[in-house]
Scaffold this motif. Structure first.
Motif, short mmCIF file in Angstrom:
data_model
loop_
_atom_site.label_atom_id
_atom_site.label_comp_id
_atom_site.label_asym_id
_atom_site.label_seq_id
_atom_site.Cartn_x
_atom_site.Cartn_y
_atom_site.Cartn_z
N GLN A 143 0.81 -1.22 0.00
CA GLN A 143 0.00 0.00 0.00
C GLN A 143 0.85 1.28 0.00
O GLN A 143 0.54 2.23 -0.70
CB GLN A 143 -0.94 -0.01 1.20
N PRO B 68 3.51 1.27 -3.89
CA PRO B 68 2.83 0.61 -5.01
C PRO B 68 3.74 0.41 -6.22
O PRO B 68 4.71 1.15 -6.42
CB PRO B 68 1.69 1.56 -5.33
N GLU C 38 -1.74 -6.75 -1.90
CA GLU C 38 -2.25 -5.94 -3.00
C GLU C 38 -1.88 -6.60 -4.33
O GLU C 38 -0.84 -7.23 -4.45
CB GLU C 38 -1.64 -4.53 -2.97
#
Length: 187
Positions: free
Chosen positions: A125, A128, A180
């Protein structure tokens, strides 16, 4: 008989170091000195630093400059000290991601990038991965956020390694890191 201490997993040590990255760096985001103009300094696409047309070849000097580098909301890169803020040119990104290490697999995977100036960044996060594609040439520009608004351009072998690790998720090829999913391109 003396007991031997338990061996520490080197990959876990790398992950821990990446999570502590930035500790000990100057707090350039908290400094707000007056703008002093521009310096004839360029960080080229290949990660080399140039001052007044001459390449800076002392790695320690490049590392020192890299610790006082900041990119502001205006998109400009600055060398910042408590008393001055000087604009410099960055062709693509100020750093080059020269290595990637994968810890774990699948959605639990963590990708730790090492830059040409020794920074570590665990993609997630706060760090990225983005891939910008040139509309004319179709050439990808893969980046990973290192700190603040500063990115590292992935060296070609690093991007190829990511491509080898890519999996399909919702019709897109990409990689997982830090929980992610980061798209690398269409299937």
């Amino acid at each position: 008989m003396p007991s031997t201490p338990p061996t520490r997993d080197p990959m876990q040590s790398l992950l821990d170091a990446a999570r502590q990255a930035g500790d000990g760096l100057p707090p350039v985001d908290k400094w707000h000195p007056d703008y002093c103009g521009e310096m004839d300094m360029v960080i080229k696409r290949d990660g080399s630093w140039w001052h007044e047309g001459t390449r800076i070849t002392r790695d320690r000097l490049v590392r020192l400059f890299s610790t006082i580098l900041r990119k502001d909301d205006d998109g400009i890169h600055y060398l910042v000290t408590p008393v001055e803020k000087i604009g410099i040119e960055v062709e693509v990104a100020p750093f080059i991601a020269t290595r990637v290490d994968a810890i774990g697999e699948g959605k639990d995977q963590s990708l730790v990038f090492t830059t040409n100036v020794g920074d570590l960044a665990e993609a997630g996060q706060d760090h990225p991965i983005t891939v910008e594609v040139d509309e004319e040439t179709g050439e990808p520009t893969p980046l990973v956020r290192v700190r603040g608004k500063l990115d590292a351009l992935m060296a070609r072998p690093v991007f190829y390694e990511l491509a080898e690790r890519a999996v399909e998720h919702e019709g897109v090829m990409g990689v997982w890191s830090g929980g992610e999913f980061y798209p690398l391109g269409a299937v």
